[in-house]
Scaffold this motif. Structure first.
Motif, mmCIF file in Angstrom:
data_model
loop_
_atom_site.group_PDB
_atom_site.id
_atom_site.type_symbol
_atom_site.label_atom_id
_atom_site.label_comp_id
_atom_site.label_asym_id
_atom_site.label_seq_id
_atom_site.Cartn_x
_atom_site.Cartn_y
_atom_site.Cartn_z
ATOM 1 N N ASP A 184 0.879 -1.098 -0.106
ATOM 2 C CA ASP A 184 0.021 -0.116 -0.021
ATOM 3 C C ASP A 184 0.842 1.422 -0.094
ATOM 4 O O ASP A 184 0.752 2.177 0.979
ATOM 5 N N HIS A 352 7.855 1.151 5.899
ATOM 6 C CA HIS A 352 7.629 -0.279 6.321
ATOM 7 C C HIS A 352 9.222 -0.938 5.683
ATOM 8 O O HIS A 352 9.456 -2.116 5.350
ATOM 9 N N PHE A 377 6.875 -7.812 3.948
ATOM 10 C CA PHE A 377 5.455 -7.351 3.937
ATOM 11 C C PHE A 377 4.517 -8.342 3.369
ATOM 12 O O PHE A 377 4.829 -8.899 2.342
ATOM 13 N N ASN A 415 5.924 -7.248 8.557
ATOM 14 C CA ASN A 415 4.620 -6.546 8.759
ATOM 15 C C ASN A 415 3.535 -7.592 8.207
ATOM 16 O O ASN A 415 3.319 -7.851 6.885
ATOM 17 N N GLU A 416 2.705 -8.011 9.009
ATOM 18 C CA GLU A 416 1.469 -8.529 8.687
ATOM 19 C C GLU A 416 1.595 -9.791 7.714
ATOM 20 O O GLU A 416 1.055 -9.562 6.777
ATOM 21 N N TYR A 475 -7.375 -2.553 13.000
ATOM 22 C CA TYR A 475 -7.966 -1.634 12.146
ATOM 23 C C TYR A 475 -9.394 -1.836 12.991
ATOM 24 O O TYR A 475 -10.534 -1.206 12.026
ATOM 25 N N TYR A 479 -12.170 -1.091 9.234
ATOM 26 C CA TYR A 479 -12.368 -1.788 8.177
ATOM 27 C C TYR A 479 -13.600 -2.615 8.130
ATOM 28 O O TYR A 479 -14.628 -2.852 7.390
ATOM 29 N N GLU A 503 -0.041 -0.336 14.563
ATOM 30 C CA GLU A 503 -0.840 0.660 13.488
ATOM 31 C C GLU A 503 -2.359 0.769 14.091
ATOM 32 O O GLU A 503 -2.836 -0.500 14.635
ATOM 33 N N TRP A 550 -1.545 5.054 12.150
ATOM 34 C CA TRP A 550 -1.278 4.971 11.145
ATOM 35 C C TRP A 550 -2.277 5.949 10.186
ATOM 36 O O TRP A 550 -3.231 5.906 10.299
ATOM 37 N N PHE A 555 -0.670 9.648 2.401
ATOM 38 C CA PHE A 555 0.264 9.114 1.399
ATOM 39 C C PHE A 555 -0.167 8.524 0.259
ATOM 40 O O PHE A 555 -1.449 8.084 0.038
ATOM 41 N N ARG A 560 -5.407 2.801 -3.583
ATOM 42 C CA ARG A 560 -6.574 3.553 -2.906
ATOM 43 C C ARG A 560 -7.400 4.422 -3.943
ATOM 44 O O ARG A 560 -7.183 5.522 -4.325
ATOM 45 N N ASN A 570 -3.882 7.350 0.382
ATOM 46 C CA ASN A 570 -4.315 6.701 1.649
ATOM 47 C C ASN A 570 -4.506 7.910 2.566
ATOM 48 O O ASN A 570 -3.612 8.692 2.773
ATOM 49 N N LYS A 572 -5.473 8.067 5.815
ATOM 50 C CA LYS A 572 -5.377 7.806 7.202
ATOM 51 C C LYS A 572 -4.427 8.846 7.858
ATOM 52 O O LYS A 572 -4.216 8.634 9.210
HETATM 53 C C1 GCB Z 1 -1.882 -2.134 7.008
HETATM 54 C C2 GCB Z 1 -0.619 -2.080 6.531
HETATM 55 C C3 GCB Z 1 -0.308 -0.687 5.912
HETATM 56 C C4 GCB Z 1 -1.616 0.022 5.168
HETATM 57 C C5 GCB Z 1 -2.710 0.071 6.401
HETATM 58 C C6 GCB Z 1 -4.008 0.444 5.565
HETATM 59 O O1 GCB Z 1 -2.009 -2.883 7.889
HETATM 60 O O2 GCB Z 1 0.541 -2.420 7.290
HETATM 61 O O3 GCB Z 1 0.820 -0.491 4.921
HETATM 62 O O4 GCB Z 1 -1.354 1.243 4.516
HETATM 63 O O5 GCB Z 1 -2.818 -1.156 6.803
HETATM 64 O O6 GCB Z 1 -3.992 2.002 5.461
HETATM 65 O O7 GCB Z 1 -4.931 -0.116 5.384
#
Ligand code: GCB
Length: 596
Positions: A184, A352, A377, A415-416, A475, A479, A503, A550, A555, A560, A570, A572
C-alpha cells in the motif's frame, strides 16, 4: 613473505566463506560513510526510459557517446538533453512515468585521477528495486532491494580521465521479491537516494560496533574490523569528552574486540546526548557521533536506561507528500520529524522499510526512539529460497548501516504475515540472524491476527516466543467497524511481553466535514471520534507499552481508488498531504500530552 602470503590466502578463504554463508558478495562490504573523503555524484544523470528492456542486449556499447551528428542511426543511446535528477524517484519527475514499473537506464560520466595507495568505491545509498551497475563496458554487479545501501569497488577498473557509470534500474514487482507484489504505497523507482564516489586508504576501517553491552549502563562493547592487506594494526577508540582513549591490536583477520568500562551520560528522548567518537587505525581514521543507552524489557514493560517508558509513536512513509515523491533530503526528514515532535511523539516506526540515513541520524539528534523494519510485507514467498536469502540480506544491510545508532531500539523483521509453519520458521531465523549481528536491541514484528471470542481478543502466535516485543496492527473501527463497543473490548495476551499497537487508523479527507457518528465516514469528525474510541480501548490494555497511529501524514497509494475521497491517496494521515492538521490530530496530541 610466505607467512604474509599464507595470511592473505587465509583471509581470502575466510571472506569467501563469509560471503557464501551470508549470500553477500565480497563487494558488499561497506565503506563507512562518515567523514570519508568522497565526491557526490548527485545531480543530473542522462537516462533512457526502456519499458521492454531493449537495453539488456545493448549495454556493451552504451558507454560510448553517439556520433556528434544528429542524423546518426543509433536508435538506442543516451543523449545529454534527456536527464533525470539523482537522487529522486523517476515516477514523480515526468507525468508519463507516474505509475511506471519497469526499466530506466542512467548514465553519468565522471573524471577520475587515480591515486597510488588509494581505493575507490561507488556507493549507492539506495536504488529501487534491482540495479545492474556497469563501469564503461564492464559489468560491476547487481543489487536487489530498494531501501539499503550497496557498493562496488572500482579501484582496479576505473581509468584515469573520463569513465562512464551506467545503471539499469528496474522497479518491476516480483512475486519472489522483498516486498512482493502487493503493498500500500507507491513503488517509487530509480536512484532514490544519494550516490557517491568514496576514497579510502589501501587498508581501511570497514566496520565497527560501538554500543553499550546489553543490560549494562556503562560498559561499551563491540569491535573494529579492518579491510585491506595490512590487517594487523594498533587501533584506538577515543571519546575525548568522556576521557576515553582505548587501544587494542587487531588479529590476523583485521578484527579487534573492544570492551571499555566508563560511566557515560546516557542518551534518551529528553537528553539526546551524542559523543564525538574517533576510531583510528595506523592507516585510517573515522569520526562519528554516537550515543549510549540501554534498552530492555521487564515483563510487559519497555525499559530505557533502567526506567519504564511508554512509546508515544507514529508511522510515516519515506514520502514527501506535499510534492508527491520519494523523500530524500535532510529537509524532508526534518519536516516529518518536526511534525512528529509537534504531535508529542518520542518514538517513530519507519514504515515499512529502512528509510534514508537523514531520517535516522536526525531522529537520533532530536531524541526519537526508532523501530526499523525490512519490507517483509504481506504476500512474501516464504517457501522460496531466493526470497529468504534476500530478506536476510536486507536485514544484514539494515543492521550494518544503523547498528551504531542508539536511537534504534527495535529491529522488526516483518509486517502482517499470515501465520503458518514456513512463515514462522523463516521469521524466527530472521530474528536469530538479527541477534547474532546485534544482541543489544529488542526484536519485534508487526502482527495483525488475534483470536476473537465475544468481547475478548487474544494475542496468540507461535512467532511471539522468539520476540522481545509484540507489535499488533489493528483496524477495529475502520475496516469492519466496531463489532464490539471499544470500552467493552478486553485484550488478552498469552505472553508476558510488552505490546505496541504498531498501527491503527481510519481515513478522513482534510476539509471534509460531517456529523460525529459512524455513518459519515471519510469526514474529519468521523476520524476524530474513531481516535477517541481507539484511545478508550487502548487505555484498557494493561500490557500496552506503546502505540503508533497509522499514519502521520496522508500518503499516495495506487491501491486507494475511492474516486471522491482517495484518488490514489491513503487518507489515514493525521495531517493532510500539505501538512494541515485534521481534527484527530488534536485528539492524539492531547492523549500524548497526558502521558509523562
Ligand atoms: C496495514 C498496512 C499498511 C496499510 C494500512 C492501511 O495494515 O500495514 O501498509 O497502509 O494497513 O491503510 O490499510
Amino acid at each position: 613473505m610466505r607467512l604474509v602470503k599464507a595470511l592473505k590466502r587465509f583471509c581470502l578463504i575466510t571472506m569467501c566463506f563469509f560471503a557464501a554463508i551470508t549470500g553477500l558478495k565480497a563487494q558488499d562490504f561497506m565503506v563507512n560513510i562518515p567523514n570519508r573523503s568522497q565526491i557526490s555524484l548527485n545531480g543530473k544523470w542522462e537516462c533512457i526510459i526502456d519499458p521492454v528492456d531493449v537495453g539488456i542486449k545493448k549495454w556493451k556499447s552504451l558507454y560510448k557517446d553517439v556520433p556528434n551528428n544528429k542524423d546518426h542511426r543509433t536508435e538506442y543511446a543516451f543523449i545529454s538533453s534527456n536527464t533525470l535528477n539523482v537522487p529522486g524517484d523517476f515516477n514523480s519527475q515526468r507525468p508519463e512515468l507516474k505509475f511506471y514499473e519497469s526499466t530506466v537506464w542512467y548514465k553519468k560520466v565522471i573524471n577520475v585521477k587515480k591515486k597510488k595507495g588509494k581505493r575507490l568505491f561507488l556507493y549507492f545509498d539506495a536504488v529501487n528495486y534491482v540495479s545492474d551497475v556497469f563501469l564503461n563496458s564492464e559489468k560491476l554487479g547487481s543489487h536487489e532491494g530498494g531501501f539499503t545501501p550497496f557498493q562496488f569497488e572500482i579501484t582496479n577498473k576505473v581509468k584515469d580521465g573520463e569513465n562512464a557509470i551506467i545503471i539499469r534500474v528496474n522497479n518491476r514487482r516480483q512475486k519472489e521479491g522483498v516486498p512482493a507484489l502487493g503493498y500500500d504505497w507507491v513503488n517509487y523507482g530509480g536512484i532514490t537516494r544519494d550516490v557517491r564516489l568514496v576514497e579510502t586508504n589501501e587498508t581501511f576501517i570497514e566496520d565497527y560496533f560501538v554500543q553499550l553491552k546489553k543490560g549494562s549502563g556503562k560498559r561499551i562493547e563491540g569491535y573494529i574490523q579492518l579491510n585491506g592487506s595490512k590487517l594487523l594494526q594498533k587501533i584506538s577508540i577515543k571519546i575525548p569528552e568522556a576521557k576515553i582513549n582505548h587501544t587494542a591490536t587487531t588479529d590476523h583477520k583485521g578484527n579487534a574486540k573492544i570492551s571499555i568500562d566508563k560511566k557515560l551520560e546516557l542518551w534518551s528522548p529528553s537528553n539526546p546526548k551524542l559523543y564525538r567518537v574517533i576510531i583510528q587505525s595506523e592507516t585510517d581514521s573515522i569520526e562519528e557521533h554516537i550515543g549510549f543507552r540501554s534498552i530492555s524489557t521487564n515483563g510487559t514493560e519497555i525499559i530505557l536506561n533502567g526506567q519504564p517508558i511508554f512509546l508515544k509513536g507514529v508511522n510515516f512513509h519515506e514520502e514527501a507528500s506535499e510534492r508527491a515523491s520519494r523523500a530524500y533530503t535532510k529537509e524532508d526528514a526534518k519536516k516529518h520529524l518536526n511534525m512528529a515532535q509537534e504531535l508529542g511523539c518520542n518514538f517513530i516506526r519507519t514504515a515499512h522499510y529502512p528509510q534514508n540515513e537523514y531520517v535516522v541520524r536526525l531522529a537520533e539528534e532530536m531524541g526519537f526512539m526508532l523501530w526499523e523494519e525490512i519490507p517483509v510485507f504481506q504476500g512474501i514467498s516464504f517457501g522460496n529460497k531466493k526470497t529468504v536469502t534476500l530478506a536476510n540480506k536486507q536485514l544484514t544491510e539494515m543492521l550494518r548501516r544503523d547498528k551504531n545508532r542508539c536511537a534504534v531500539i527495535i529491529w522488526s523483521v516483518s509486517n502482517e504475515t499470515y501465520p503458518n509453519h514456513t512463515r514462522t520458521s523463516v521469521l524466527k531465523s530472521l530474528v536469530d540472524s538479527c541477534r547474532v549481528i546485534d544482541n543489544t536491541r529488542l526484536v519485534s514484528t508487526a502482527l495483525n491476527k488475534y483470536e476473537k471470542k465475544g468481547n475478548v481478543f487474544t494475542i496468540k502466535d507461535d512467532l511471539i516466543e522468539a520476540l522481545d516485543v509484540i507489535g499488533m496492527n489493528q483496524y477495529l473501527g475502520w475496516y469492519n467497524g466496531w463489532t464490539v463497543s471499544p470500552e467493552d473490548i478486553v485484550w488478552k495476551s498469552e505472553y508476558n511481553k510488552p505490546l505496541i499497537i504498531s498501527e491503527f487508523g481510519a481515513e478522513a479527507l482534510y476539509g471534509h466535514h460531517g456529523s460525529n457518528d459512524d455513518t459519515s465516514s471519510w469526514s474529519e469528525e468521523f476520524q476524530e471520534t474513531f481516535y477517541r474510541k481507539q484511545i478508550t480501548m487502548q487505555k484498557n490494555i494493561p500490557f500496552l507499552s506503546g502505540t503508533c497511529p497509522w499514519t502521520l501524514i496522508d500518503f499516495r497509494s495506487p491501491l486507494r481508488l475511492h474516486p471522491i475521497y482517495q484518488d490514489y491517496w491513503n487518507r489515514k494521515g493525521l495531517l493532510s498531504e500539505q501538512g494541515y492538521r485534521k481534527k484527530a490530530w488534536y485528539v492524539m496530541k492531547a492523549y500524548y500530552d497526558t502521558i509523562k
